[in-house]
Write a protein that holds these residues in place. Structure first.
Motif, PDB file in Angstrom:
ATOM      1  N   UNK A  12       0.846  -1.189   0.000  1.00  0.00           N
ATOM      2  CA  UNK A  12       0.000   0.000   0.000  1.00  0.00           C
ATOM      3  C   UNK A  12       0.883   1.240   0.000  1.00  0.00           C
ATOM      4  N   UNK A  13       0.268   2.391   0.101  1.00  0.00           N
ATOM      5  CA  UNK A  13       0.991   3.660   0.120  1.00  0.00           C
ATOM      6  C   UNK A  13       0.246   4.680  -0.704  1.00  0.00           C
ATOM      7  N   UNK A  14       0.890   5.795  -0.916  1.00  0.00           N
ATOM      8  CA  UNK A  14       0.269   6.853  -1.704  1.00  0.00           C
ATOM      9  C   UNK A  14       0.386   6.584  -3.191  1.00  0.00           C
ATOM     10  N   UNK A  15      -0.331   7.375  -3.984  1.00  0.00           N
ATOM     11  CA  UNK A  15      -0.243   7.220  -5.435  1.00  0.00           C
ATOM     12  C   UNK A  15       1.152   7.597  -5.939  1.00  0.00           C
ATOM     13  N   UNK A  97      -9.213   5.759   1.891  1.00  0.00           N
ATOM     14  CA  UNK A  97      -9.766   6.650   0.870  1.00  0.00           C
ATOM     15  C   UNK A  97     -10.915   7.481   1.443  1.00  0.00           C
ATOM     16  N   UNK A  98     -11.826   6.810   2.143  1.00  0.00           N
ATOM     17  CA  UNK A  98     -12.973   7.530   2.715  1.00  0.00           C
ATOM     18  C   UNK A  98     -12.508   8.600   3.704  1.00  0.00           C
ATOM     19  N   UNK A  99     -11.524   8.282   4.525  1.00  0.00           N
ATOM     20  CA  UNK A  99     -10.986   9.285   5.464  1.00  0.00           C
ATOM     21  C   UNK A  99     -10.385  10.468   4.724  1.00  0.00           C
ATOM     22  N   UNK A 100      -9.596  10.173   3.697  1.00  0.00           N
ATOM     23  CA  UNK A 100      -8.976  11.254   2.926  1.00  0.00           C
ATOM     24  C   UNK A 100     -10.016  12.189   2.333  1.00  0.00           C
ATOM     25  N   UNK A 153      -0.922   4.675   6.697  1.00  0.00           N
ATOM     26  CA  UNK A 153      -0.138   4.282   7.867  1.00  0.00           C
ATOM     27  C   UNK A 153      -1.043   4.200   9.094  1.00  0.00           C
ATOM     28  N   UNK A 154      -1.859   5.212   9.279  1.00  0.00           N
ATOM     29  CA  UNK A 154      -2.755   5.242  10.442  1.00  0.00           C
ATOM     30  C   UNK A 154      -3.792   4.120  10.380  1.00  0.00           C
ATOM     31  N   UNK A 155      -4.432   3.932   9.230  1.00  0.00           N
ATOM     32  CA  UNK A 155      -5.497   2.929   9.107  1.00  0.00           C
ATOM     33  C   UNK A 155      -4.948   1.523   9.357  1.00  0.00           C
ATOM     34  N   UNK A 156      -3.881   1.165   8.683  1.00  0.00           N
ATOM     35  CA  UNK A 156      -3.339  -0.191   8.849  1.00  0.00           C
ATOM     36  C   UNK A 156      -2.845  -0.419  10.279  1.00  0.00           C
ATOM     37  N   UNK A 157      -2.246   0.599  10.882  1.00  0.00           N
ATOM     38  CA  UNK A 157      -1.785   0.472  12.261  1.00  0.00           C
ATOM     39  C   UNK A 157      -2.974   0.259  13.202  1.00  0.00           C
ATOM     40  N   UNK A 158      -4.026   1.055  13.028  1.00  0.00           N
ATOM     41  CA  UNK A 158      -5.219   0.914  13.861  1.00  0.00           C
ATOM     42  C   UNK A 158      -5.841  -0.472  13.732  1.00  0.00           C
ATOM     43  N   UNK A 159      -5.708  -1.077  12.561  1.00  0.00           N
ATOM     44  CA  UNK A 159      -6.278  -2.408  12.329  1.00  0.00           C
ATOM     45  C   UNK A 159      -5.347  -3.530  12.789  1.00  0.00           C
TER      46      UNK A 159
END
Length: 183
Positions: A12-15, A97-100, A153-159
């Motif tokens: 994953x990561x940014x575009x 994506x939804x958070x962004x 980074x935040x989403x995957x860490x939270x999960x």
């Protein structure tokens, strides 16, 4: 019922950080891989004049990405979950994506992220200004690439995933880095 994708590795990561190019390289080496949902959906929707585009209907776009990622996961399961499968993003990326976009996370999207689990080790490609390019499907600017990296980074860490940042180096060296981390 939660599915354990212990041999499913997300990149994953940014575009514009080299994820898809790296996965194309792995595919040429005989690895199984998924195809990125976002780019493919944009191409399909543009072909048919559809509205499920990030610049038309963000929520519909997210729903199609979720369906795509779940289908990719299920296709990986058909391989028996014993050989490594590399994923060009995963279900948690839909939450990112939804958070962004400042949109609420529907309960079913969160549930999908809880149910469709990948290997605990997730590879994240950092923003890489030297290779970043916009194109017909990638309309985000470099600043958005940095924000996407932070959000993923935040989403995957939270999960509960363990993030492994990919080095900025040649495709061959990046591939070897991943190989050494999935052995």
């Amino acid at each position: 019922m939660q599915v354990d994708g212990h041999s499913f590795f997300v990149i994953t990561g940014g575009p514009g950080s080299g994820k898809s190019t790296l996965l194309d390289y792995f595919e040429q080496q005989g690895f199984l891989r998924s195809i990125e949902a976002g780019r493919s959906i944009i191409q399909e929707q543009a072909t048919i004049g559809g509205n499920a585009l990030p610049w038309k209907d963000k929520m519909l776009f997210a729903e199609l990405m979720l369906s795509w990622e779940m289908r990719s996961y299920e296709q990986g399961l058909k391989q028996g979950n014993t050989v490594p499968v590399l994923f060009d993003r995963g279900v948690p990326d839909v939450i990112g994506y939804l958070r962004l976009e400042g949109l609420d996370i529907p309960v079913h999207v969160q549930r999908a992220a809880d149910l469709f689990r990948y290997n605990k080790r997730v590879f994240i490609a950092p923003p890489w200004p030297d290779i970043y390019r916009q194109d017909a499907e990638r309309k985000q600017d470099l600043e958005t690439a940095f924000r996407t990296f932070d959000t993923m980074t935040a989403v995957y860490t939270e999960l509960g995933y363990e993030l492994v940042e990919l080095p900025r180096c040649s495709i061959e060296d990046r591939a070897e880095y991943i190989r050494s981390n999935i052995r």
